[in-house]
Every structure is written in C-alpha cells, then in structure tokens.
Design a protein around this motif. Sequence first.
Motif, mmCIF file in Angstrom:
data_model
loop_
_atom_site.group_PDB
_atom_site.id
_atom_site.type_symbol
_atom_site.label_atom_id
_atom_site.label_comp_id
_atom_site.label_asym_id
_atom_site.label_seq_id
_atom_site.Cartn_x
_atom_site.Cartn_y
_atom_site.Cartn_z
ATOM 1 N N UNK A 1 0.867 -1.180 0.000
ATOM 2 C CA UNK A 1 0.000 0.000 0.000
ATOM 3 C C UNK A 1 0.900 1.225 0.000
ATOM 4 N N UNK A 2 0.730 2.067 -1.000
ATOM 5 C CA UNK A 2 1.601 3.230 -1.125
ATOM 6 C C UNK A 2 0.800 4.523 -0.939
ATOM 7 N N UNK A 3 1.504 5.548 -0.468
ATOM 8 C CA UNK A 3 0.905 6.861 -0.273
ATOM 9 C C UNK A 3 1.215 7.735 -1.481
ATOM 10 N N UNK A 4 0.209 8.343 -2.033
ATOM 11 C CA UNK A 4 0.398 9.177 -3.224
ATOM 12 C C UNK A 4 1.379 10.305 -2.960
ATOM 13 N N UNK B 1 3.921 10.472 -1.059
ATOM 14 C CA UNK B 1 5.327 10.065 -0.956
ATOM 15 C C UNK B 1 5.931 9.771 -2.326
ATOM 16 N N UNK B 2 5.097 9.703 -3.342
ATOM 17 C CA UNK B 2 5.566 9.586 -4.711
ATOM 18 C C UNK B 2 6.522 8.436 -4.934
ATOM 19 N N UNK B 3 7.686 8.759 -5.524
ATOM 20 C CA UNK B 3 8.639 7.723 -5.889
ATOM 21 C C UNK B 3 9.647 7.401 -4.787
ATOM 22 N N UNK B 4 9.478 7.948 -3.601
ATOM 23 C CA UNK B 4 10.339 7.550 -2.485
ATOM 24 C C UNK B 4 10.038 6.082 -2.172
ATOM 25 N N UNK B 5 11.050 5.223 -2.123
ATOM 26 C CA UNK B 5 10.775 3.804 -1.850
ATOM 27 C C UNK B 5 10.093 3.631 -0.488
ATOM 28 N N UNK B 6 8.867 3.131 -0.508
ATOM 29 C CA UNK B 6 8.121 2.979 0.739
ATOM 30 C C UNK B 6 6.974 2.005 0.538
ATOM 31 N N UNK B 7 6.403 1.574 1.619
ATOM 32 C CA UNK B 7 5.222 0.731 1.543
ATOM 33 C C UNK B 7 4.647 0.452 2.923
ATOM 34 N N UNK B 8 3.316 0.441 2.983
ATOM 35 C CA UNK B 8 2.600 -0.040 4.159
ATOM 36 C C UNK B 8 2.099 -1.442 3.807
ATOM 37 N N UNK B 9 2.420 -2.407 4.633
ATOM 38 C CA UNK B 9 2.007 -3.781 4.370
ATOM 39 C C UNK B 9 0.928 -4.201 5.364
ATOM 40 N N UNK B 10 0.094 -5.136 4.923
ATOM 41 C CA UNK B 10 -0.878 -5.765 5.801
ATOM 42 C C UNK B 10 -0.505 -7.227 5.946
ATOM 43 N N UNK B 11 -1.502 -8.113 5.816
ATOM 44 C CA UNK B 11 -1.220 -9.539 5.970
ATOM 45 C C UNK B 11 -1.287 -10.299 4.649
ATOM 46 N N UNK B 12 -1.639 -9.629 3.568
ATOM 47 C CA UNK B 12 -1.765 -10.319 2.288
ATOM 48 C C UNK B 12 -0.403 -10.735 1.743
ATOM 49 N N UNK C 1 6.990 15.515 3.788
ATOM 50 C CA UNK C 1 5.711 14.863 3.514
ATOM 51 C C UNK C 1 5.546 13.735 4.531
ATOM 52 N N UNK C 2 4.354 13.599 5.083
ATOM 53 C CA UNK C 2 4.081 12.534 6.048
ATOM 54 C C UNK C 2 2.837 11.758 5.635
ATOM 55 N N UNK C 3 2.899 10.443 5.761
ATOM 56 C CA UNK C 3 1.759 9.585 5.443
ATOM 57 C C UNK C 3 1.453 8.698 6.640
ATOM 58 N N UNK C 4 0.176 8.658 7.014
ATOM 59 C CA UNK C 4 -0.289 7.853 8.146
ATOM 60 C C UNK C 4 -0.947 6.599 7.581
ATOM 61 N N UNK C 5 -0.385 5.449 7.905
ATOM 62 C CA UNK C 5 -0.846 4.194 7.334
ATOM 63 C C UNK C 5 -1.976 3.534 8.110
ATOM 64 N N UNK C 6 -2.243 2.278 7.802
ATOM 65 C CA UNK C 6 -3.359 1.557 8.422
ATOM 66 C C UNK C 6 -3.242 1.525 9.942
ATOM 67 N N UNK C 7 -4.324 1.891 10.614
ATOM 68 C CA UNK C 7 -4.365 1.879 12.071
ATOM 69 C C UNK C 7 -5.814 1.706 12.505
ATOM 70 N N UNK D 1 2.006 18.890 4.325
ATOM 71 C CA UNK D 1 1.604 17.863 3.353
ATOM 72 C C UNK D 1 1.475 16.530 4.087
ATOM 73 N N UNK D 2 0.229 16.193 4.412
ATOM 74 C CA UNK D 2 -0.079 15.012 5.219
ATOM 75 C C UNK D 2 -1.116 14.182 4.481
ATOM 76 N N UNK D 3 -0.858 12.891 4.396
ATOM 77 C CA UNK D 3 -1.824 11.975 3.787
ATOM 78 C C UNK D 3 -2.210 10.911 4.807
ATOM 79 N N UNK D 4 -3.506 10.829 5.101
ATOM 80 C CA UNK D 4 -4.031 9.798 5.994
ATOM 81 C C UNK D 4 -4.780 8.783 5.143
ATOM 82 N N UNK D 5 -4.367 7.524 5.193
ATOM 83 C CA UNK D 5 -4.915 6.517 4.285
ATOM 84 C C UNK D 5 -6.306 6.048 4.678
#
Length: 253
Positions: A6-9, A11-22, A154-160, A214-218
């Motif tokens: 799961x990526x945050x828009x 954060x663009x091309x900065x290597x990142x990811x929020x993972x779940x259980x899939x 830029x900050x992104x808040x992932x699954x919580x 610049x904050x993105x909450x998923x």
Amino acid sequence: MSVEVIRARRLGDVPHGFFGRRGGVSDGMVAGLNAGLGSADDPAAVAENRRLATDAVLPGAALLGLYQIHSAEAVVVTAPYAAAARPRADALVTDRPGLLLGILTADCAPVLFADRDAGVVGAAHAGWKGALGGVTDATLAAMASLGARRERIVAAIGPCIARASYEVDDGFLRTFAEADAANERFFADGRAGHHQFDLEAYVAHRLAAAGVTRIEALGLDTYGDEERFYSFRRATHRGEADYGRQISVIGLG
C-alpha cells in the motif's frame, strides 16, 4: 510470492510501503505477512516475510527496526545492525541510501516521512502513548538534525485502528484533555462512560501543529478489516493467544 504493498500518493517515488497480511508465508492465527519478531510465529517465517517486504520496496536494502516501547524516542541510524542490537525507541530516521526503516504495528499508527530535497526519511510507531508524548515531533526533530526542513517534509499515516473501532473510557479521554482541552474533539460519544477515539486524526493534528503541511491519511482500519490487517485489539477481544504485526517501511534508493 506476491505481497500487497500500500503506497501513499504524496510520498511519490520515495521507496516505501505499508504492508498488511496479504501474501507472506506464516500460517495459523498469524497467517500471512507477519513481520513481528516478538510474535510466537516461526522465526524463519518472520524472516522470510520481512525479506519479501524489503524486496517489494527496495531490493538489497538492509531492513532496520526497533525494540518498540510506546515512547517518544527517535534515533538516527547510519549503518546496518543486528536485530538483537536494535535500539529501544519508536522512530528512526536516516539520510543513508540502502537502509530501509521498518516500523511494526497492529492497531497503532505507522507514520512515514520524507524530505526528498534533503534526502532524509523517517518512520514512526505512533500508539496513543507515543502520539500524546510527541513521537512525531521527535521524528521531525531528528530529521531536521540531518538537514530536513518541516515545510518540505511529507508525512503519510498508514493503516491503524479507526475511530469506529477504538472504544476508550472516561479516564483515557481525561488523559488527553488534561494535556490539551482541545483534544476532546478527537473523541466521539459512545456508550455510557465510553468514547470513540480517532487516533489517525490526532496524529495528523500533531503533524500539522508541528509545521508539516503535506499530510496523507490513508483511512484504513486495522481492526475492521481482518482479511487485510492484523489487529492486537481484535485478537484481545477474541481471547487469542497471539497476533501478527504488519510492517511499514521507507528508505532511500
């Protein structure tokens, strides 16, 4: 093996990811991509899951984590270290390519940060204690020590855990209100003597108050989506003996 990233828009091309259980190789009650070193899962399965997450975001990187203690402590990392030597803290930042910063959560809020211009990234584990104590503020300060500027971050808040799933009592609300009376706006009325706390909104507020624009909450609820995410509170409500942890990562290529 395919894993969901799961990526945050923002954060663009900065290597990142929020993972779940899939995806992942764990089975049983922690089936999926369990990345929790402290779980009762097979350590070999956890190691493989962490490798899968790393390879999905920044292949060949050194994945660095923390011994998380629900604090407001942030550390600067500059080189790989063994899992047994991981710092006791709840946020980490770096300006070194090839390092992948990892945060584990199972209802708490993972927050990923980046200042592309400065080449500085960060990751924070924001449970309610850490969020109230200022873990995001500590992360921003650590990033600034490496040359980042808050107006560029830029900050992104992932699954919580979402407000609809997060019931708390009067004492919990009082703790936040005593810190700042305006915090009551993050609580909705619940059953008698109880309230519904919006952790994601509170974390976003702390970021904005600290100068991040610049904050993105998923908006993804870990408790409510069992197929996709692990949840400590859900496991506790069911009386389960263990629970999985999802990982969120960010790095510099």
